[in-house]
Motif scaffolding. Structure first.
Motif, PDB file in Angstrom:
ATOM      1  N   PRO A   1       0.821  -1.205   0.063  1.00 49.55           N
ATOM      2  CA  PRO A   1      -0.059   0.166  -0.032  1.00 49.55           C
ATOM      3  C   PRO A   1       0.915   1.326   0.119  1.00 49.55           C
ATOM      4  O   PRO A   1       0.567   2.137  -0.820  1.00 49.55           O
ATOM      5  N   ALA A   2       1.892   1.390   0.751  1.00 48.02           N
ATOM      6  CA  ALA A   2       2.662   2.393   0.908  1.00 48.02           C
ATOM      7  C   ALA A   2       3.587   2.804  -0.370  1.00 48.02           C
ATOM      8  O   ALA A   2       3.753   3.935  -1.013  1.00 48.02           O
ATOM      9  N   ASP A   3       4.010   1.534  -1.063  1.00 43.40           N
ATOM     10  CA  ASP A   3       4.574   1.685  -2.139  1.00 43.40           C
ATOM     11  C   ASP A   3       3.842   2.326  -3.223  1.00 43.40           C
ATOM     12  O   ASP A   3       4.047   2.853  -4.418  1.00 43.40           O
ATOM     13  N   ALA A   4       2.830   1.614  -3.385  1.00 43.55           N
ATOM     14  CA  ALA A   4       1.757   2.004  -4.426  1.00 43.55           C
ATOM     15  C   ALA A   4       1.160   3.689  -4.418  1.00 43.55           C
ATOM     16  O   ALA A   4       1.155   4.372  -5.316  1.00 43.55           O
ATOM     17  N   ARG A   5       1.367   4.186  -2.984  1.00 41.41           N
ATOM     18  CA  ARG A   5       0.899   5.499  -2.816  1.00 41.41           C
ATOM     19  C   ARG A   5       2.271   6.291  -3.186  1.00 41.41           C
ATOM     20  O   ARG A   5       1.971   7.382  -3.811  1.00 41.41           O
ATOM     21  N   ARG A   6       3.219   5.694  -2.991  1.00 38.75           N
ATOM     22  CA  ARG A   6       4.429   6.651  -3.351  1.00 38.75           C
ATOM     23  C   ARG A   6       4.654   6.596  -4.684  1.00 38.75           C
ATOM     24  O   ARG A   6       4.862   7.910  -5.154  1.00 38.75           O
ATOM     25  N   PHE A   7       4.458   5.625  -5.377  1.00 41.25           N
ATOM     26  CA  PHE A   7       4.458   5.528  -6.985  1.00 41.25           C
ATOM     27  C   PHE A   7       3.332   6.604  -7.438  1.00 41.25           C
ATOM     28  O   PHE A   7       3.634   7.403  -8.366  1.00 41.25           O
ATOM     29  N   ALA A   8       2.079   6.447  -7.209  1.00 46.40           N
ATOM     30  CA  ALA A   8       1.163   7.264  -7.470  1.00 46.40           C
ATOM     31  C   ALA A   8       1.311   8.805  -7.371  1.00 46.40           C
ATOM     32  O   ALA A   8       0.872   9.514  -8.187  1.00 46.40           O
ATOM     33  N   GLY A   9       2.061   8.993  -6.144  1.00 45.28           N
ATOM     34  CA  GLY A   9       2.478  10.477  -5.972  1.00 45.28           C
ATOM     35  C   GLY A   9       3.227  10.869  -7.096  1.00 45.28           C
ATOM     36  O   GLY A   9       3.294  12.225  -7.647  1.00 45.28           O
ATOM     37  N   SER A  10       4.342   9.970  -7.364  1.00 44.72           N
ATOM     38  CA  SER A  10       5.051  10.272  -8.599  1.00 44.72           C
ATOM     39  C   SER A  10       4.491  10.686  -9.688  1.00 44.72           C
ATOM     40  O   SER A  10       4.945  11.715 -10.567  1.00 44.72           O
ATOM     41  N   LEU A  11       3.712   9.761  -9.984  1.00 45.85           N
ATOM     42  CA  LEU A  11       2.656   9.801 -11.236  1.00 45.85           C
ATOM     43  C   LEU A  11       1.937  11.190 -11.258  1.00 45.85           C
ATOM     44  O   LEU A  11       1.697  12.058 -12.254  1.00 45.85           O
ATOM     45  N   ARG A  12       1.351  11.397 -10.252  1.00 43.98           N
ATOM     46  CA  ARG A  12       0.405  12.544 -10.030  1.00 43.98           C
ATOM     47  C   ARG A  12       1.185  14.071 -10.229  1.00 43.98           C
ATOM     48  O   ARG A  12       0.830  14.814 -10.951  1.00 43.98           O
ATOM     49  N   ARG A  13       2.548  14.032  -9.328  1.00 47.20           N
ATOM     50  CA  ARG A  13       3.269  14.988  -9.599  1.00 47.20           C
ATOM     51  C   ARG A  13       3.865  15.357 -11.061  1.00 47.20           C
ATOM     52  O   ARG A  13       3.797  16.538 -11.378  1.00 47.20           O
ATOM     53  N   SER A  14       4.078  14.369 -11.345  1.00 46.83           N
ATOM     54  CA  SER A  14       4.641  14.469 -12.785  1.00 46.83           C
ATOM     55  C   SER A  14       3.704  15.101 -14.083  1.00 46.83           C
ATOM     56  O   SER A  14       3.919  15.933 -14.707  1.00 46.83           O
ATOM     57  N   VAL A  15       2.523  14.650 -13.843  1.00 50.46           N
ATOM     58  CA  VAL A  15       1.479  15.080 -14.998  1.00 50.46           C
ATOM     59  C   VAL A  15       0.734  16.223 -14.506  1.00 50.46           C
ATOM     60  O   VAL A  15       0.543  17.023 -15.356  1.00 50.46           O
ATOM     61  N   THR A  16       0.999  16.640 -13.296  1.00 54.44           N
ATOM     62  CA  THR A  16       0.243  17.990 -12.977  1.00 54.44           C
ATOM     63  C   THR A  16       1.282  19.107 -13.263  1.00 54.44           C
ATOM     64  O   THR A  16       0.931  20.121 -13.837  1.00 54.44           O
ATOM     65  N   ALA A  17       2.558  18.957 -12.913  1.00 55.58           N
ATOM     66  CA  ALA A  17       3.423  19.592 -13.193  1.00 55.58           C
ATOM     67  C   ALA A  17       3.731  19.902 -14.781  1.00 55.58           C
ATOM     68  O   ALA A  17       3.987  21.079 -15.298  1.00 55.58           O
ATOM     69  N   ALA A  18       3.496  18.938 -15.513  1.00 56.01           N
ATOM     70  CA  ALA A  18       3.662  18.933 -16.905  1.00 56.01           C
ATOM     71  C   ALA A  18       2.394  19.506 -17.779  1.00 56.01           C
ATOM     72  O   ALA A  18       2.362  19.852 -18.922  1.00 56.01           O
ATOM     73  N   GLY A  19       1.137  19.581 -16.855  1.00 59.65           N
ATOM     74  CA  GLY A  19       0.201  19.919 -17.537  1.00 59.65           C
ATOM     75  C   GLY A  19      -0.726  18.928 -18.424  1.00 59.65           C
ATOM     76  O   GLY A  19      -1.462  18.910 -19.259  1.00 59.65           O
ATOM     77  N   GLY A  20      -0.431  17.636 -17.987  1.00 65.47           N
ATOM     78  CA  GLY A  20      -0.960  16.360 -18.893  1.00 65.47           C
ATOM     79  C   GLY A  20       0.008  15.881 -19.526  1.00 65.47           C
ATOM     80  O   GLY A  20       1.137  15.566 -19.422  1.00 65.47           O
ATOM     81  N   SER A  21      -0.539  15.189 -20.808  1.00 64.73           N
ATOM     82  CA  SER A  21       0.417  14.513 -21.696  1.00 64.73           C
ATOM     83  C   SER A  21       0.876  13.298 -20.975  1.00 64.73           C
ATOM     84  O   SER A  21       2.286  13.108 -21.329  1.00 64.73           O
ATOM     85  N   LEU A  22       0.087  12.403 -20.269  1.00 62.30           N
ATOM     86  CA  LEU A  22       0.513  10.882 -20.089  1.00 62.30           C
ATOM     87  C   LEU A  22       0.292  10.158 -21.106  1.00 62.30           C
ATOM     88  O   LEU A  22      -0.581   9.708 -21.769  1.00 62.30           O
ATOM     89  N   LEU A  23       1.549   9.264 -21.545  1.00 59.65           N
ATOM     90  CA  LEU A  23       1.458   8.329 -22.473  1.00 59.65           C
ATOM     91  C   LEU A  23       1.639   6.957 -21.524  1.00 59.65           C
ATOM     92  O   LEU A  23       2.658   6.902 -20.839  1.00 59.65           O
ATOM     93  N   LEU A  24       0.887   5.916 -21.952  1.00 65.23           N
ATOM     94  CA  LEU A  24       0.787   4.768 -21.372  1.00 65.23           C
ATOM     95  C   LEU A  24       1.332   3.642 -22.301  1.00 65.23           C
ATOM     96  O   LEU A  24       0.383   3.658 -23.327  1.00 65.23           O
TER      97      LEU A  24
END
Length: 201
Positions: free
Chosen positions: A19-42
């Motif tokens: 649970p903690a690892d998933a939240r940490r990684f989700a935080g990285s994802l969220r910070r990255s896309v919000t700082a960049a203003g979107g453009s998430l490629l999967l």
């Protein structure tokens, strides 16, 4: 997997690192896309396409009020006549640059071709995140990685994707929530739980 099942899963996994690892990684994802203003490629591998994660992130983006979480699913093979959201091929990675986030999901070997594209995207300035089965080359390219090695015991990479997508959506809300924000979030959650499953994926 709906929010109730995610909560039960977290309860079962209490006492583990997941649970903690998933939240940490989700935080990285969220910070990255919000700082960049979107453009998430999967993107996944030739053998594994993360369409299920794409669908969950689209849902999380909608109900959390964070549209940047909705990804563009990049596919190794695009079938003729596929709808627009399923028609983006690997060539899209060539345009990845600063301001883009590239999330790679690779439970198996990513392959030299995909690694080269990921390497080029990172050199061009894209943020690279990896959900993987423990591939060392992919982890070395990623700015942040969450690995689930085969035989890890508690869960598999598919389950981790549920934990990550749920955490990415819920963590997008401010830490200080007033009563109205809490009511709005509960209303959105109730709508999500009672809505029929999406069929477009």
């Amino acid at each position: 997997m709906d929010a109730v099942r995610v909560a039960l899963l977290r309860e079962v996994l209490a006492g583990t690192q997941w649970p903690a690892d998933a939240r940490r990684f989700a935080g990285s994802l969220r910070r990255s896309v919000t700082a960049a203003g979107g453009s998430l490629l999967l993107v996944g591998t030739e053998q594994y396409e993360p369409w299920h994660l794409a669908a969950h992130l689209v849902d999380e983006a909608a109900w959390s009020g964070l549209p940047e979480l909705a990804p563009t699913l990049v596919r190794h093979r695009v079938r003729p006549g596929a709808p627009p959201h399923l028609s983006v091929g690997l060539g899209r990675l060539e345009g990845a640059r600063r301001g883009h986030t590239l999330l790679v999901v690779a439970p198996d070997q990513p392959g030299a071709g995909l690694l080269e594209r990921v390497h080029d995207a990172r050199l061009a300035g894209a943020t690279v995140l990896s959900l993987d089965g423990g591939d060392a080359d992919l982890a070395a390219l990623a700015h942040d990685a969450l690995s689930v090695r085969e035989g890890a015991g508690e869960l598999d990479l598919d389950t981790v994707q549920h934990l990550v997508s749920a955490a990415a959506g819920e963590n997008s809300l401010p830490e200080r929530r007033g009563p109205r924000r809490r009511r709005d979030r509960l209303a959105r959650l109730a709508d999500q739980l009672t809505a029929p499953p999406p069929s477009r994926w």
